[in-house]
Design an enzyme around this catalytic site. Structure first.
Site, mmCIF file in Angstrom:
data_model
loop_
_atom_site.group_PDB
_atom_site.id
_atom_site.type_symbol
_atom_site.label_atom_id
_atom_site.label_comp_id
_atom_site.label_asym_id
_atom_site.label_seq_id
_atom_site.Cartn_x
_atom_site.Cartn_y
_atom_site.Cartn_z
ATOM 1 C CD GLU A 14 18.954 43.883 43.294
ATOM 2 O OE1 GLU A 14 19.571 44.214 42.096
ATOM 3 O OE2 GLU A 14 17.981 44.743 43.757
ATOM 4 C CG ASP A 55 16.401 43.808 40.191
ATOM 5 O OD1 ASP A 55 16.481 42.618 39.932
ATOM 6 O OD2 ASP A 55 15.749 44.058 41.206
ATOM 7 C CG ASP A 82 15.438 48.626 39.438
ATOM 8 O OD1 ASP A 82 16.671 48.250 39.960
ATOM 9 O OD2 ASP A 82 14.551 48.160 39.921
ATOM 10 C CG ASP A 89 16.039 50.657 44.288
ATOM 11 O OD1 ASP A 89 16.342 51.705 44.719
ATOM 12 O OD2 ASP A 89 15.189 50.031 44.894
#
Ligand code: TTJ
Length: 642
Positions: free
Chosen positions: A430, A503, A505, A507
């Site tokens: 990403e 990541d 998290d 998102d």
């Protein structure tokens, strides 16, 4: 009928035991496996008998309870298994049901029976594979009981007490044999999903499911007066319907009971679920063929008759009409024949004609009475037709290009040098900045890096023409090399592992699910054959006196702090994204095959329709179900330490 006679145990009984002994020797032959899946099968086998009673119209409540000790009780309010002597066997009918192999489904004769269907191996198999099983029958004011241990009858059927004179029903409690099953931990969610499905498929039936194992027992009640109409509503719950009605047809033809319910949503995927005698048929078959034929014919006739389709225009294809359609086709048939590789495809040709004729007739009338449904569907189909045309052109173009120029790899790909796919892996990363670190960090020989910009296209919410022209998706397709859909060829796959690195998290989790959705819809075999992984970057870095520890979750962080002692000189860093790590750290924590943790993504084929639903739920418009999914995401992923 209800006299109980003492029996002599002679030759017949010895034969019975040999039969059940065969089940214990080769349990897999009867229930597929001795894993959790086989364990659940035991419950379905017993419940199916009560469902048959519900289909006969003589039972409207089934209670299933998992007890603290992992034994299971199934109780219904049907007529009760007959307690009278079956003259052929010289035993009470109930004892025949539990001790003679294959007596289950055939018993009683006539009618539509789910227990004689695909799984229907009968109650005797459950008995053989249980450490003990007890049956009670409530009949004409008396309670009858018999007990078996590993299939052996412990005593003759006897009356153990009185019940209310008008009470009737059957109660079975069994304790699966720990010598046979690897795992006695019934999964609440798996059973719950199946019971919900059974309740949808048998309108009016109430199924109460209780799990007594936790401190706080859990109970779920499933009861749908609308039957499969409510099933369609449930499946469409997180998408936006194209019209408010649920189309519903019911009828009988040539001994086949037919029920169809459907509704379009504004998405693009077809969700057709066929059932035969309440058993899902993932490979479709004659009932689904009949459904498709009638749907295509009826909508085209309607479109022409109402001038929504001009004489000069070609017919709508079935595929166009089924875009965004959620449908349940449920047939009940006396002697279902299952075909195909996994015996999950209905072979009875009379089912095709029956579904087709019931649906054509009823849908024609429905569309006349609900012109909004006809109009919205035809308009959507016309859009689908145009998009399909555009997609075909876009694909032909790329195919021709590939043939002419050979495979040209995407510019952003940093490929590895080893040409043997077995040694190679590709990280889908990403963001360009993390992609940069990954390119520096990687082991060039075997690790390729493909950075993707931002959120990739949600393939659940886009038509094919847009999907094929999307740069990130094109990059993945060319990098993998194995094609998609009908062009898919796993032997051309250029990497053994496809590793999604995002990541740690919310998102990142969302991007990972978008990626998985794409893979699941376009190259499901990659997931099914275990080529897809999620990288696990650490959440924390803990530093003290130049020594460094990484923690991959909160619990691990706690453990490390305990181990090294809480001290003000401990430096704790919470990683918010891959970008916060430098190349060395990224290598050490997430990419180095010697140290990293990967999670392999898998699809449990038992719950494939549920997975399907999960992807649809996740990618639909409504925010709430999506959040739930991300939190529960780990379920579809098993830990794999590499
Ligand atoms: C058969 O035909 C005569 C009337 O009773 C019918 C019958 O057997 N009904 C029936 C069986 N209801 N419930 C069952 C049953 C329930 C459980 C939990 C387990 C088994 C093996 C059967």
């Amino acid at each position: 009928m209800s006299t109980v006679v003492e029996q002599e145990y002679g030759a017949d009984q010895i034969q019975i035991l040999e039969g059940l002994e065969a089940v214990r020797k080769r349990p897999g032959m009867y229930i597929g496996s001795t894993s959790l899946r086989g364990l659940h099968h035991l419950v379905y086998e017993i419940v199916d008998n009560s469902i048959d009673e519900a289909l006969a119209g003589t039972c409207d409540h089934i209670e299933v309870t998992i007890h603290k000790d992992d034994s299971v009780t199934v109780l219904d309010n049907g007529r009760g298994i007959p307690v009278g002597i079956n003259h052929k066997a010289g035993l009470p009918a109930v004892e025949v049901v539990f001790t003679i192999l294959h007596a289950g489904g055939k018993f009683g004769g006539g009618g539509y029976k789910v227990s004689g269907g695909l799984h229907g191996v009968g109650a005797s198999v459950v008995n053989a594979l249980s450490e003990w099983l007890e049956v009670r029958i409530f009949h004409e004011g008396k309670i009858y009981q018999q007990r078996y241990e590993r299939g052996k009858t412990m005593y003759s059927l006897k009356v153990v007490g009185d019940c209310e004179p008008d009470r009737h029903g059957t109660m079975v409690t069994f304790y699966p044999d720990g010598e046979i099953f690897e795992d006695l931990n019934f999964d609440f969610d798996t059973l719950k999903t199946r019971f919900r499905e059974m309740a949808f498929l048998t309108k009016g039936l109430r199924i109460t499911f209780t799990d007594e194992r936790p401190e706080e027992p859990k109970t779920r009640v499933f009861h749908y007066e609308g039957g499969i109409r409510e099933f369609v509503q449930y499946l469409n719950r997180s998408s936006s319907p194209l019209y408010p009605q649920i189309i519903y047809c019911e009828g009988e033809k040539n001994g086949v009971l037919v029920e169809v319910a459907m509704q379009h949503n504004d998405g693009f995927k077809e969700n057709t679920y066929g059932f035969v005698n309440n058993i899902v048929t993932p490979e479709g078959g004659m009932h689904v063929e009949g459904f498709r034929a009638a749907l295509t014919k009826t909508f085209n006739e309607y479109a022409r008759a109402n001038r929504l389709l001009k004489d000069s225009e070609p017919n709508l294809t079935g595929e166009d009409i089924r875009e965004g359609l959620t449908s349940i086709i449920s047939v009940k048939i006396e002697d279902p024949q299952f075909e195909g590789q996994t015996k999950q495809k209905l072979g009875n040709s009379e089912a095709r004609g029956a579904v087709s004729s019931v649906l054509s007739e009823c849908l024609t009338i429905f569309l006349e009475q609900n012109p909004n449904v006809g109009k919205a569907t035809v308009e959507k189909s016309l859009l689908a037709q145009r998009a399909r045309e555009a997609a075909r052109k876009a694909r032909d173009m790329t195919r021709r290009k590939n043939a002419l120029e050979g495979l040209s790899l995407p510019g952003k790909l940093a490929d590895c040098t080893d040409k043997d796919p077995k040694n190679c892996e590709i990280f889908i990363v990403e963001g360009d900045s993390a992609g940069g670190s990954a390119k520096t960090a990687r082991s060039r020989a075997t690790q390729a890096i493909l950075p993707l910009r931002g959120k990739i296209l949600n393939v659940e919410k886009a038509r094919l023409d847009r999907i094929y022209s999307n740069a990130e998706i094109k990059a993945m397709i060319t990098a993998f090399g194995c094609g998609i859909h009908e062009d898919f060829d796993i032997s051309k796959l250029r990497y053994d592992k496809i590793i999604i690195m995002t990541d740690a998290d919310v998102d990142g989790a969302h991007i990972a699910t978008l990626m998985l959705t794409f893979l699941y819809r376009f190259m499901p075999e990659l997931i099914k054959q275990g080529h897809v992984y999620l990288a696990q970057p650490p959440l924390y870095k803990i530093e003290r006196n130049r020594k460094v520890w990484y923690a991959y979750d909160d619990a691990e962080m706690e453990r490390i702090m305990q181990e090294i002692g809480r001290d003000s000189s401990n430096k704790v860093q919470r990683y918010k994204g891959l970008g916060e790590m430098d190349a060395d750290q990224l290598w050490e924590t997430t990419m180095d095959p010697e140290k990293r943790i990967l999670k392999r993504v898998n699809i449990d084929s038992e719950s494939e329709s549920e997975v399907d639903l999960t992807f649809t739920t996740l990618m639909g418009d409504k925010v709430e179900p999506r959040r739930e999914f991300i939190e529960e995401n780990a379920k579809y992923v098993t830990n794999l330490d590499v």
